[in-house]
Scaffold this active site. Structure first.
Site, short mmCIF file in Angstrom:
data_model
loop_
_atom_site.label_atom_id
_atom_site.label_comp_id
_atom_site.label_asym_id
_atom_site.label_seq_id
_atom_site.Cartn_x
_atom_site.Cartn_y
_atom_site.Cartn_z
N HIS A 82 0.86 -1.19 0.00
CA HIS A 82 0.00 0.00 0.00
C HIS A 82 0.89 1.23 0.00
O HIS A 82 1.97 1.22 0.57
CB HIS A 82 -0.88 0.00 1.26
CG HIS A 82 -1.90 1.10 1.29
ND1 HIS A 82 -3.10 1.01 0.65
CD2 HIS A 82 -1.88 2.31 1.87
CE1 HIS A 82 -3.79 2.13 0.85
NE2 HIS A 82 -3.05 2.94 1.59
N ASP A 161 -14.40 2.61 7.07
CA ASP A 161 -13.40 3.49 6.45
C ASP A 161 -14.02 4.30 5.32
O ASP A 161 -13.66 5.45 5.12
CB ASP A 161 -12.20 2.69 5.94
CG ASP A 161 -11.14 3.63 5.37
OD1 ASP A 161 -10.64 4.47 6.13
OD2 ASP A 161 -10.84 3.55 4.17
N ARG A 168 -13.43 12.67 6.76
CA ARG A 168 -12.12 13.31 7.04
C ARG A 168 -11.70 14.22 5.89
O ARG A 168 -11.13 15.27 6.08
CB ARG A 168 -11.06 12.22 7.27
CG ARG A 168 -11.23 11.50 8.60
CD ARG A 168 -10.40 10.23 8.63
NE ARG A 168 -9.00 10.48 8.37
CZ ARG A 168 -8.17 9.62 7.79
NH1 ARG A 168 -8.61 8.43 7.40
NH2 ARG A 168 -6.92 9.91 7.60
N SER A 183 -7.20 3.63 9.05
CA SER A 183 -7.73 3.53 7.69
C SER A 183 -6.93 2.54 6.85
O SER A 183 -7.49 1.65 6.20
CB SER A 183 -7.71 4.93 7.08
OG SER A 183 -7.88 4.88 5.70
N1 URA Z 1 -4.48 6.19 2.64
C1 URA Z 1 -5.55 5.61 3.20
O1 URA Z 1 -6.02 4.58 2.74
N2 URA Z 1 -6.09 6.18 4.28
C2 URA Z 1 -5.61 7.30 4.84
O2 URA Z 1 -6.14 7.76 5.83
C3 URA Z 1 -4.50 7.90 4.25
C4 URA Z 1 -3.94 7.32 3.14
#
Ligand code: URA
Length: 434
Positions: A82, A161, A168, A183
């Site tokens: 990621h 999320d 957010r 998240s």
């Molecule tokens: N990437 C994500 O998936 N979530 C975040 O809060 C920030 C970056």
């Protein structure tokens, strides 16, 4: 429990209990807690922070808000990757086939992009016919047979999320470390891999602008991962310019393919070598860093990674001929150079700004419903540290019309900061937290 009490507790610097965090996430996901109260909580967390224990509880509560993917039917080392987000980030297109050629399994879930450029799925749709919607059974079979597959995210994975991130995004609370950790890790844990490598971006174009903050986030991600029984490795990388040279969907695919063919050397390849090396080490596939790099290099040199990519495109309905012959990918009708009006050394390239150039050309979305033009974008000719002569090209613009191309030239010029003094390029990989 009352949400007002929890907001006040956090506002005054208190520590939320496990039960309170679970109640709050469950209530918010179900719609019992309204957005305005959750916004206040996010802002309180932003200012007051969370302890490591609270961050872990938040992550697990978010994970439990939806389904998990069961990878028990996938054999071997199961890894995932990621990135905290970057312009020109086509890492997965390169890393997945390189690792698959080394025997690692990657069951990757990806999204579409909102903002400057497309997401991984948009980029892959440059292959005519390519699809990421498939049954779970087909997805897992592809992972077993070819080493990797990339599917669209399902609605049931971490619904907490989905709601929280959208909130957010509009309340100025994205750059909070515990909220970022919750998240990212809840989604990665739900996707089922045992080894997770994270690319934590640092610099003017990233959530974490200083090295101190980026390493702080990296350490928190690794600690919460360890607590949850997962092997998490975080690599902190520079984002003072776009990753690689191409920004724009088909152009990024082309660059990833060039790297798989051994025709590219630069920060993108270095990133894949580092992230891939960490996975091979964590999975016990390579005994040390040098052997891990040698295995990844061999995956490229032997053509094994490219073949994996070709099989992957064919398995998901795309035209595999475009892997070898990239002239079959979408191509923009207007291609012009953006010449520099000054001479000097490149000190900085505004990555976000380059993303905006691509979006103006039609390569990104302003809203979820927008169509994107896969053919357009920018290919940088200069990167940080390079010298530029007066009139020399800063980058090539690929556009749908002369007019759009002309505007993009002006915008791209504005993204470059030039200086008379030679520029020392800071190391791209800033460090690894294991
Ligand atoms: N990437 C994500 O998936 N979530 C975040 O809060 C920030 C970056």
């Amino acid at each position: 429990m009352r949400m007002t009490d929890l907001i006040e507790k956090k506002r005054d610097g208190g520590e939320l209990t496990t039960a309170e965090i679970r109640w709050m996430i469950e209530g918010y996901t179900k719609g019992d807690i309204p957005d305005y109260q959750m916004s206040a909580m996010c802002m309180a967390i932003y200012f007051r922070d969370m302890t490591e224990r609270e961050t872990y509880d938040l992550t697990m509560a978010m994970l439990d808000s939806g389904d998990r993917i069961d990878l028990s039917g996938v054999e071997g080392v199961k890894a995932d990757k990621h990135s905290t987000g970057g312009v020109g980030d086509k890492t997965s297109l390169l890393l997945c086939p390189m690792l698959a050629a080394c025997g690692v399994k990657m069951a990757k879930l990806s999204g579409r992009g909102l903002g400057h450029t497309g997401g991984t799925i948009d980029k892959l749709e440059s292959f005519a016919g390519f699809s990421t919607s498939m049954s779970m059974e087909t997805f897992l079979r592809s992972v077993n047979e070819n080493g990797f597959a990339i599917a669209g995210q399902t609605g049931q994975l971490v619904p907490a999320d989905k709601k929280l991130y959208a909130l957010r995004d509009v309340t100025g609370t994205v750059p909070s470390m515990p909220l970022i950790v919750g998240s990212i890790l809840s989604k990665k844990f739900a996707a089922g891999a045992d080894i997770i490598v994270l690319d934590v971006k640092c610099g003017s174009g990233a959530f974490m602008q200083t090295e101190e903050d980026a390493f702080g986030l990296a350490r928190l991600l690794v600690e919460v991962g360890r607590h949850a029984g997962k092997k998490v490795v975080a690599v902190v990388t520079d984002m003072d310019e776009p990753l690689g040279n191409a920004v724009g969907n088909a152009l990024e695919v082309k660059e990833a393919l060039a790297a798989l063919k051994g025709e590219y050397a630069g920060d993108l390849l270095e990133l894949c070598m580092t992230l891939g090396g960490e996975i091979l080490l964590s999975g016990g596939i390579a005994p040390d860093e040098a052997s891990a790099r040698a295995m990844l290099q061999e995956a490229i040199d032997s053509g094994a990674a490219l073949s994996r990519f070709e099989r992957f495109v064919a398995a998901q309905g795309g035209d595999p001929a475009a892997v070898r012959d990239t002239s079959l990918l979408p191509r923009a009708p207007v291609v012009i150079e953006a010449s520099s009006r000054r001479a000097g050394y490149v000190r900085h390239i505004d990555a976000h700004g380059v993303g905006i150039v691509s979006m103006h050309l039609g390569g990104g979305r302003a809203t979820k419903e927008d169509d994107i033009d896969l053919s357009v974008g920018v290919v940088l000719k200069k990167k940080v540290g390079d010298h530029v002569a007066l009139g020399e090209s800063l980058g090539t613009i690929h556009a749908a019309s002369e007019e759009a191309a002309g505007e993009a030239v002006m915008l791209l010029r504005g993204c470059f900061e030039l200086t008379e003094e030679p520029v020392h390029r800071a190391p791209f990989i800033k460090g690894v937290v294991r």
